[in-house]
Design a protein around this motif. Structure first.
Motif, short mmCIF file in Angstrom:
data_model
loop_
_atom_site.label_atom_id
_atom_site.label_comp_id
_atom_site.label_asym_id
_atom_site.label_seq_id
_atom_site.Cartn_x
_atom_site.Cartn_y
_atom_site.Cartn_z
N UNK A 1 0.69 -1.22 0.09
CA UNK A 1 0.11 -0.07 0.18
C UNK A 1 0.91 1.46 0.05
N UNK B 1 0.66 4.05 -2.81
CA UNK B 1 0.61 5.63 -2.56
C UNK B 1 1.59 6.47 -3.24
N UNK C 1 0.94 6.45 -6.95
CA UNK C 1 -0.36 7.24 -7.37
C UNK C 1 -0.05 8.59 -7.00
N UNK C 2 0.77 9.26 -5.96
CA UNK C 2 1.23 10.45 -6.13
C UNK C 2 1.81 11.11 -7.20
N UNK D 1 -0.27 11.36 -10.26
CA UNK D 1 -0.92 12.82 -10.29
C UNK D 1 -0.07 14.03 -10.55
N UNK E 1 -7.26 3.27 -9.12
CA UNK E 1 -7.67 4.34 -8.21
C UNK E 1 -8.46 5.74 -9.18
N UNK F 1 -6.98 7.54 -11.68
CA UNK F 1 -6.01 8.67 -11.73
C UNK F 1 -6.17 8.97 -13.07
N UNK G 1 -3.38 15.87 -1.77
CA UNK G 1 -3.01 15.30 -3.06
C UNK G 1 -1.45 15.51 -3.11
#
Lengths: 335, 249
Positions: free
Chosen positions: B112, B116, B119-120, B123, B149, B151, B163
């Protein structure tokens, strides 16, 4: 699980953190240790519903508990129970039935400071039904050996940051399609109520409709079905008494009958119930559903005079889970 | 602090796991950690784990296939968590179910924490290949996170402050939750937003707040109610992802 006196004493001597249920006679003889206890001789044991004055129901609290404090609370300081609880952990609460602290907690707990932010679970201690009115329910602080009939025994447990405790309920009763009933005041008894919008004497209404008072009144708390059980209907004073307070402004309806408690119980236990550290069920379910000798899944414990999951409940199984914290997975902090 | 403790701290490995041994492959710029449940004793090569429910010492079976998750980077090394025992099992004594692995979702290749970070990065960066290059993850892994997610690459500019936070910062504080004056809290309290939840304390709290709610009350009183609700979500944000999605989208 249900144990003999000797087995329980051995568990205590191992230094385990325990919550115990049994008759006053056996609890009073146990060695001192890290336990709290309450009186009741009815249990849902590993072999099914059972009544015993000799055996003790022993529940070992999770080993992840870092620190525990056991203390008594009276009616004066019980309002601070949630504030006193550790930020991350749970609180186990045992209250003697009909004590002042029982009545105060039942009526006012939802308004206590910090309530619903920290898990509080427990039960109302009782006596053998043949001893009602002869002996009083008790609670015990195992660390000091002290017993009390007018105070609650409380165990505050602190958990590490990677564990989280949660409280859940299993309630087989749902609101039926009978008249909506609401009350002008909060209390353990009521004379008048608003029945389908009309002010009526509740005792008269119950008699007129031939209502089966073994079925509780049920309120819908944002999806959670919360029971209030009938204790008695006094025709002389035209007063209806309950085992938990009815709350002003809350709409109740009588429960739909449960055909087969054991069968329906199995299907009502959520599939994600795991890491259970404590559970108990209601003496009224034991009696009305004739649970002696019958098993209700793996959720066992004392059959009590009232259950606590934050606030006082009736005819409901309550349980405590302690699970690993699920880390945040999303990019915006919550998904 | 010894090397293993240092590695645990650097890689945010919880207290319920120990590093049994580790191996660095400099050529591959890779660090493999073999983890065992903390306190599980070895008996002739076997391990036992105490059931948190009944205290029974459960013998942990060797996994049919070693499980491995891509975890955080440490310096120039990509770390991998390896576990050699079955982590999902039922206690033979009390029947309670256990899953010892909390760092990854079932079937996931990334932890996880790593998801994360990916994912960051998705973005913030305009191209997903930049994400792969900077974090050292495969394109398939990055695309899996993106799809999971929902995105869009490089659209972080006007997003919520959360975010731009690191996962560790989000774990430690909840300042990304909207303040007491955010109208969504009032919508939950007055019932105009029908929040679906099976969290018992939240159901109780909402019931109390709705009984007390007065639409004509001054803003201070409404904010005081919102503060109670926000306090709940601050504390239980880890368990409230579904509810927070309903409230804030």
């Amino acid at each position: 699980m249900l144990m003999s006196f000797e087995e329980t004493a051995r568990e205590i001597e191992k230094g385990r953190l325990l919550t115990l249920a049994g008759s006053e006679e056996v609890l009073a003889r146990l060695p001192r240790g890290h336990w709290i206890g309450g009186t009741i001789p009815y249990f849902m044991g590993q072999n099914g519903g059972e009544e015993s004055r000799e055996k003790i129901f022993v529940q070992s609290l999770p080993e992840s508990v870092e620190e525990a404090e056991i203390r008594f609370y009276d009616a004066e300081n019980i309002p601070s129970i949630a504030e006193d609880a550790p930020d991350n952990g749970f609180t186990l609460l045992l209250i003697p039935a009909t004590s002042r602290v029982h009545l105060d907690y039942a009526a006012n707990a939802p308004g206590y400071e910090g309530m619903f932010l920290k898990p509080i679970i427990g039960w109302i201690t009782g006596v053998h039904l043949g001893d009602l009115g002869k002996v009083s329910p008790k609670v015990f602080n195992g660390e000091t050996g002290a017993a009390a009939e007018d105070r609650a025994a409380v165990l505050h447990a602190r958990l590490p940051v990677d564990r989280v405790a949660s409280t859940g309920i299993v309630n087989l009763f749902t609101q039926g399609d009978s008249d909506a009933i609401s009350f002008p005041e909060t209390g353990f008894s009521a004379v008048d109520a608003l029945v389908a919008g009309e002010r009526r004497n509740l005792a008269d209404y119950i008699a007129e409709k031939g209502i089966d008072t073994r079925l509780p009144l049920v309120a819908n708390y944002q999806g959670a079905m919360i029971n209030v059980s009938f204790q008695s209907v006094d025709r002389a004073t035209r007063t209806t008494h309950f085992y938990a307070p009815v709350f002003a402004g809350v709409e109740y309806r009588q429960a739909t009958p449960v055909a087969d408690y054991v069968k329906e119980f199995q299907s009502c236990v959520p599939s994600n119930v795991e890491h259970v550290g404590f559970s108990c069920n209601c003496i009224l379910n034991y009696l009305y559903s004739e649970l002696e000798g019958k098993r209700t899944a793996n959720l066992t414990g004392p059959m009590t005079f009232g259950e606590v999951a934050y606030q006082l409940l009736n005819q409901t199984l309550v349980y405590l889970s302690v699970k690993p914290v699920k880390p945040l997975t999303g990019v915006n902090g919550y998904g | 602090m010894d090397n293993k403790d240092l590695l645990k701290a650097a890689l945010k490995i919880g207290a319920d796991w120990d590093i049994d041994w580790h191996e660095v492959q400099h050529g591959k710029q890779r660090l493999d950690l073999w983890l065992v449940p903390a306190g599980s004793r070895g008996w002739f090569g076997g391990r036992r784990w105490k059931c948190g429910n009944c205290g029974h010492n459960i013998r942990l079976r060797d996994a049919d296939r070693r499980k491995r998750w891509r975890h955080l980077n440490i310096g120039t090394l990509a770390s991998y968590l390896n576990v050699g025992v079955e982590c999902e099992f039922d206690c033979p004594e009390c029947g309670s179910s256990h899953n010892l692995v909390s760092w990854a979702e079932p079937g996931a290749d990334l932890t996880r924490e790593m998801e994360q970070r990916v994912a960051n990065a998705i973005c913030r960066l305009p191209d997903i290949s930049d994400v792969c290059q900077i974090l050292g993850v495969g394109i398939d892994e990055a695309l899996t996170v993106q799809q999971k997610l929902g995105l869009k690459p490089g659209n972080a500019g006007a997003e919520a402050p959360a975010r731009t936070k690191t996962p560790s910062a989000m774990d430690e504080d909840a300042s990304w939750l909207p303040g007491d004056d955010h109208p969504a809290w009032t919508r939950v309290i007055d019932g105009s937003l029908a929040l679906k939840t099976d969290a018992l304390p939240l159901q109780f709290m909402l019931n109390r707040l709705r009984l007390q709610h007065d639409p004509n009350a001054p803003p201070e009183k409404r904010h005081a109610q919102a503060r109670q609700l926000r306090a709940y979500f601050t504390k239980y944000r880890h368990q409230s992802t579904n509810e927070l999605r309903q409230i804030f989208g």
